[in-house]
Design an enzyme around this catalytic site. Structure first.
Site, mmCIF file in Angstrom:
data_model
loop_
_atom_site.group_PDB
_atom_site.id
_atom_site.type_symbol
_atom_site.label_atom_id
_atom_site.label_comp_id
_atom_site.label_asym_id
_atom_site.label_seq_id
_atom_site.Cartn_x
_atom_site.Cartn_y
_atom_site.Cartn_z
ATOM 1 N N ARG A 66 0.857 -0.928 0.316
ATOM 2 C CA ARG A 66 0.104 0.184 -0.163
ATOM 3 C C ARG A 66 0.158 0.711 -0.005
ATOM 4 N NH1 ARG A 66 -5.203 -1.293 -2.032
ATOM 5 N NH2 ARG A 66 -6.054 -3.021 -0.371
ATOM 6 N N ALA A 78 -10.212 -8.068 -1.456
ATOM 7 C CA ALA A 78 -11.771 -6.849 -0.714
ATOM 8 C C ALA A 78 -10.817 -5.616 -2.306
ATOM 9 C CB ALA A 78 -10.264 -5.527 0.476
ATOM 10 N N GLU A 95 -14.358 -10.523 -5.835
ATOM 11 C CA GLU A 95 -13.379 -10.177 -4.897
ATOM 12 C C GLU A 95 -12.936 -11.710 -4.272
ATOM 13 O OE1 GLU A 95 -11.755 -7.585 -5.845
ATOM 14 O OE2 GLU A 95 -12.232 -5.894 -6.234
ATOM 15 N N GLU A 99 -8.907 -11.908 -6.204
ATOM 16 C CA GLU A 99 -7.722 -12.022 -5.262
ATOM 17 C C GLU A 99 -7.445 -13.147 -4.296
ATOM 18 O OE1 GLU A 99 -8.188 -9.402 -2.185
ATOM 19 O OE2 GLU A 99 -7.964 -7.071 -4.023
ATOM 20 N N GLU A 147 -1.389 -6.455 -6.780
ATOM 21 C CA GLU A 147 -1.922 -7.812 -7.053
ATOM 22 C C GLU A 147 -1.283 -9.374 -7.503
ATOM 23 O OE1 GLU A 147 -6.042 -7.442 -8.782
ATOM 24 O OE2 GLU A 147 -7.018 -6.059 -6.805
#
Length: 195
Positions: A66, A78, A95, A99, A147
């Site tokens: 992040r 998420a 999601e 993910e 990701e």
């Protein structure tokens, strides 16, 4: 009964200060009755998160870089509410598949929260997902950017709670989600709302 109350004040003017790729910075002049004030905030589409819990009460967490906080955080699957009119549980299922390569057979609403109500209108709904099965290999989503480097780990829910309470987890979806899941479990799952 303790509950937040939706009580919008009149907006005298609304300006987009910066239009971004995902969210905007906006400024509203708000009429508070005896005064008018300028409030600048991030206008956000909202998001969903999934506390995926397996049969051994382990929660799935993913590492994700992040950039604003210059950290790799452990987070549940998420994502943004970026498909128009998509039901929240369908966004959460999408999601989870994208993910984590998982589908869930059972879904519940776990908790809702604003991430930073003094500076953003972002609202997140966290779901609890169980009865997990892998997505067929041929149907898996190709992850890119941050990701692409996510690492999944299955963590006992009690260990995740300890990490949240000791300050080792900082993602709001992880902290809120694992604490809400532990609280729901302590109440025999009676507080959950099926979806």
């Amino acid at each position: 009964m303790l509950a937040d109350v939706e009580a919008p004040r009149p907006v005298v003017s609304h300006d987009v200060i910066h239009a971004g790729k995902i969210f905007d910075l906006v400024g509203d002049v708000v009429d508070l009755g005896d005064s008018q004030v300028l409030r600048e905030y991030v206008a956000h589409p909202g998001a969903v998160a999934v506390v995926a819990l397996d049969d051994d009460d382990r929660v799935l967490l993913l590492s994700q870089y992040r950039h604003p906080v210059r950290s790799v955080l452990w987070e549940p699957p998420a994502g943004l509410r970026d498909v128009p009119d998509e039901e929240l549980v369908l966004a959460a299922a999408r999601e989870l598949a994208e993910e984590a390569d998982l589908v869930a057979g059972a879904w519940w609403r776990l908790v809702d929260f604003y991430t930073s109500p003094g500076g953003s209108d972002e609202r997140i709904r966290v779901f609890l997902a169980r009865d997990l099965q892998p997505v067929a290999h041929a149907d898996r989503f190709t992850r890119t950017d941050e990701e692409a480097t996510m690492v999944p780990v299955w963590v006992p829910l009690d260990d995740a709670v300890d990490a949240a309470l000791s300050g080792r987890l900082h993602s709001p979806t992880a902290v809120t989600g694992v604490l809400a899941a532990a609280a729901a479990r302590a109440r025999g799952w009676s507080t959950l709302q099926p979806v």
